[in-house]
Design a protein around this motif. Sequence first.
Motif, PDB file in Angstrom:
ATOM      1  N   GLY A  95       0.798  -1.222   0.000  1.00 18.82           N
ATOM      2  CA  GLY A  95       0.000   0.000   0.000  1.00 18.82           C
ATOM      3  C   GLY A  95       0.827   1.267   0.000  1.00 18.82           C
ATOM      4  O   GLY A  95       1.765   1.431  -0.788  1.00 18.82           O
ATOM      5  N   ALA A  96       0.513   2.184   0.921  1.00 18.17           N
ATOM      6  CA  ALA A  96       1.061   3.539   0.902  1.00 18.17           C
ATOM      7  C   ALA A  96       2.582   3.576   0.909  1.00 18.17           C
ATOM      8  O   ALA A  96       3.195   4.361   0.178  1.00 18.17           O
ATOM      9  N   ALA A  97       3.207   2.737   1.715  1.00 19.77           N
ATOM     10  CA  ALA A  97       4.662   2.787   1.859  1.00 19.77           C
ATOM     11  C   ALA A  97       5.395   2.499   0.552  1.00 19.77           C
ATOM     12  O   ALA A  97       6.533   2.950   0.359  1.00 19.77           O
ATOM     13  N   TYR A  98       4.754   1.774  -0.350  1.00 18.69           N
ATOM     14  CA  TYR A  98       5.398   1.415  -1.625  1.00 18.69           C
ATOM     15  C   TYR A  98       4.804   2.162  -2.816  1.00 18.69           C
ATOM     16  O   TYR A  98       5.250   1.952  -3.949  1.00 18.69           O
ATOM     17  N   ALA A 114      -3.897  -5.166  -0.411  1.00 21.47           N
ATOM     18  CA  ALA A 114      -3.838  -5.009   1.043  1.00 21.47           C
ATOM     19  C   ALA A 114      -3.028  -3.764   1.373  1.00 21.47           C
ATOM     20  O   ALA A 114      -2.374  -3.180   0.493  1.00 21.47           O
ATOM     21  N   PHE A 115      -3.052  -3.375   2.651  1.00 23.23           N
ATOM     22  CA  PHE A 115      -2.387  -2.148   3.090  1.00 23.23           C
ATOM     23  C   PHE A 115      -1.487  -2.412   4.291  1.00 23.23           C
ATOM     24  O   PHE A 115      -1.587  -1.729   5.313  1.00 23.23           O
ATOM     25  N   LEU A 116      -0.602  -3.392   4.195  1.00 23.61           N
ATOM     26  CA  LEU A 116       0.275  -3.700   5.323  1.00 23.61           C
ATOM     27  C   LEU A 116       1.212  -2.540   5.638  1.00 23.61           C
ATOM     28  O   LEU A 116       1.712  -2.428   6.756  1.00 23.61           O
ATOM     29  N   GLY A 117       1.426  -1.657   4.659  1.00 20.62           N
ATOM     30  CA  GLY A 117       2.280  -0.487   4.866  1.00 20.62           C
ATOM     31  C   GLY A 117       1.494   0.816   4.891  1.00 20.62           C
ATOM     32  O   GLY A 117       2.045   1.881   4.641  1.00 20.62           O
ATOM     33  N   GLY A 118       0.197   0.710   5.213  1.00 23.87           N
ATOM     34  CA  GLY A 118      -0.637   1.900   5.323  1.00 23.87           C
ATOM     35  C   GLY A 118      -1.566   2.096   4.147  1.00 23.87           C
ATOM     36  O   GLY A 118      -1.263   1.691   3.021  1.00 23.87           O
TER      37      GLY A 118
END
Length: 334
Positions: A223-226, A244-248
């Motif tokens: 997610g957001a982090a990548y 999915a959003f494991l990184g936000g």
Amino acid sequence: MTLPTSMRYIDVSAPGGPEVMRLADGPLPTARPGEVLVKVEAIGINRPDVAQRQGSYPPPKDASPIMGLEVAGTIVALGEGVRDFAIGDKVCGLANGGGYAEYCLLPVSQTLPWPKGYDAIKAAAVPETFFTVWANLFQMAGVTEGETVLIHGGTSGIGTTAIQLAKAFGADVFTTAGSAEKCAACEKLGAKRAINYKTEDFAAVIKAETDGKGVDIILDMIGAAYFEKNIASLAKDGCLSIIAFLGGAVAEKVNLGPIMVKRLTVTGSTMRPRTLEEKRAIRDDLLSEVWPLLEQGTVAPVIHAVLPFEQVAEAHRQMEESNHIGKIVLTLQR
């Protein structure tokens, strides 16, 4: 067939850590029209189960409040109108909930026979990841032979499935993982290059590996982090599919210009809100396109650990520690 009136299931008293899960007794569910009741022999553990236990992924209003999205076992009762299956059939399927139990309801549209040669443990490791990968990588992103694909989280259940399926259908696969051991496992499964995201910049590696072109498709669970690095890693007319959003979930101060310049598509989905007919279409594609690959051994679920039903808390701990390679499966003693 005489069925018991009660069953064991995993109850969650309140949102929290793995310790909040407890064995409990409750009534058997009753098969409604279009459903089958399965005596469960094995259960696949998935990230959404962890999110539901933590209170961040509630089940739909019409679904069982019991956790569990994939099971394998034997049909013991048929709902009204069911014609495709019979009592005694060995099946696996994508549940809308209720999988962490001795008996589970499956909609016929999400039910499949065990691949030939499979046992309950292998069959239970298939539905959730194969439904998700097929829907997002093939139906939505449209991967085809000769394209390049970047799959994040290569040693997760989703990742190990996506690597194998993309490779089987003729794509060149890159992936990310968090250790040398995990990267080696990804390459053994068919990845052309596994990138250790803890020691390498995946965007720089993709640029170098593709001579600056980038990849055609990215399957992302971070997610957001990548987000910005994913956009930078895509080729012209590329597609980013977010699952999915494991990184936000919130990407701030993102330059949207490359999306326009490179004519990129950004898409994503979750499985639970899809309609029965949408899931049936995925199921039918899996039966025709993927089941032969499973039965030939071209593609296979990667199983990290098999634990007894009573050790569900340990299964969740292993999932949260993220040291696993492939699926974690619970088995019920008979």
